[in-house]
Enzyme design. Sequence first.
Site, mmCIF file in Angstrom:
data_model
loop_
_atom_site.group_PDB
_atom_site.id
_atom_site.type_symbol
_atom_site.label_atom_id
_atom_site.label_comp_id
_atom_site.label_asym_id
_atom_site.label_seq_id
_atom_site.Cartn_x
_atom_site.Cartn_y
_atom_site.Cartn_z
ATOM 1 N NE ARG A 110 9.576 0.160 2.785
ATOM 2 C CZ ARG A 110 8.639 0.527 1.820
ATOM 3 N NH1 ARG A 110 7.524 0.472 1.921
ATOM 4 N NH2 ARG A 110 9.016 1.059 0.641
ATOM 5 C CG ASN A 136 2.548 -4.831 -3.736
ATOM 6 O OD1 ASN A 136 1.421 -4.456 -3.068
ATOM 7 N ND2 ASN A 136 3.154 -3.854 -4.076
ATOM 8 C CG HIS A 171 1.267 -0.125 3.170
ATOM 9 N ND1 HIS A 171 1.964 0.715 2.387
ATOM 10 C CD2 HIS A 171 1.553 0.320 4.339
ATOM 11 C CE1 HIS A 171 2.411 1.934 3.031
ATOM 12 N NE2 HIS A 171 1.871 1.475 4.203
ATOM 13 C CG PHE A 220 -0.555 4.204 -9.190
ATOM 14 C CD1 PHE A 220 -0.728 4.104 -7.914
ATOM 15 C CD2 PHE A 220 0.777 4.883 -9.826
ATOM 16 C CE1 PHE A 220 0.175 4.640 -7.101
ATOM 17 C CE2 PHE A 220 1.510 5.223 -8.865
ATOM 18 C CZ PHE A 220 1.293 5.412 -7.608
ATOM 19 N NE ARG A 253 5.284 -5.414 -1.478
ATOM 20 C CZ ARG A 253 5.391 -4.090 -1.362
ATOM 21 N NH1 ARG A 253 6.572 -3.656 -1.659
ATOM 22 N NH2 ARG A 253 4.470 -3.384 -0.806
ATOM 23 C CB THR A 255 7.091 -1.491 -5.026
ATOM 24 O OG1 THR A 255 7.493 -0.906 -3.948
ATOM 25 C CG2 THR A 255 5.702 -1.487 -5.427
ATOM 26 C CE LYS A 294 -0.573 -3.009 -0.688
ATOM 27 N NZ LYS A 294 0.050 -2.577 -1.979
#
Length: 149
Positions: free
Chosen positions: A85, A112, A115, A57, A102, A91, A9
């Site tokens: 993952r 965070n 993705h 959100f 993260r 998250t 991100k």
Amino acid sequence: MERTFIAIKPDGVQRGLVGTIIGRFEQKGFKLVGLKQLKPSRELAEQHYAVHRERPFFNGLVEFITSGPIVAIVLEGEGVVAAARKLIGATNPLTAEPGTIRGDFGVNIGRNIIHGSDAIETAQQEIALWFSPAELSDWTPTIQPWLYE
């Protein structure tokens, strides 16, 4: 072979974490088959996060993901969706385990870093949304016999 979609991100890109994050996946033995940097359009972001459209959100998430460049990635390997993952972590970075992306680099749930697809079916949809077939490389790494039986 299984594939997954990963997006670093805008916060991860701006903080200079792209190489470190890609390195973690490569060190795990996953093959990089798609990679590009882009600033997503609002339309693309809304399609990607459509499942969250009714959540409070949603607009903030779309605004954030379109606020700067992201790095879109397709990884390939056995069990890559679940393994990615695990490498990414929870998250919320405040509850993510140390050693996860993260857990090590995330600041808060809204920033965070990354993705990752949550299921094989989702990965297929996200890859098709972000990449054309011509943008994906089909190649065999020389280390493959050392990774898989």
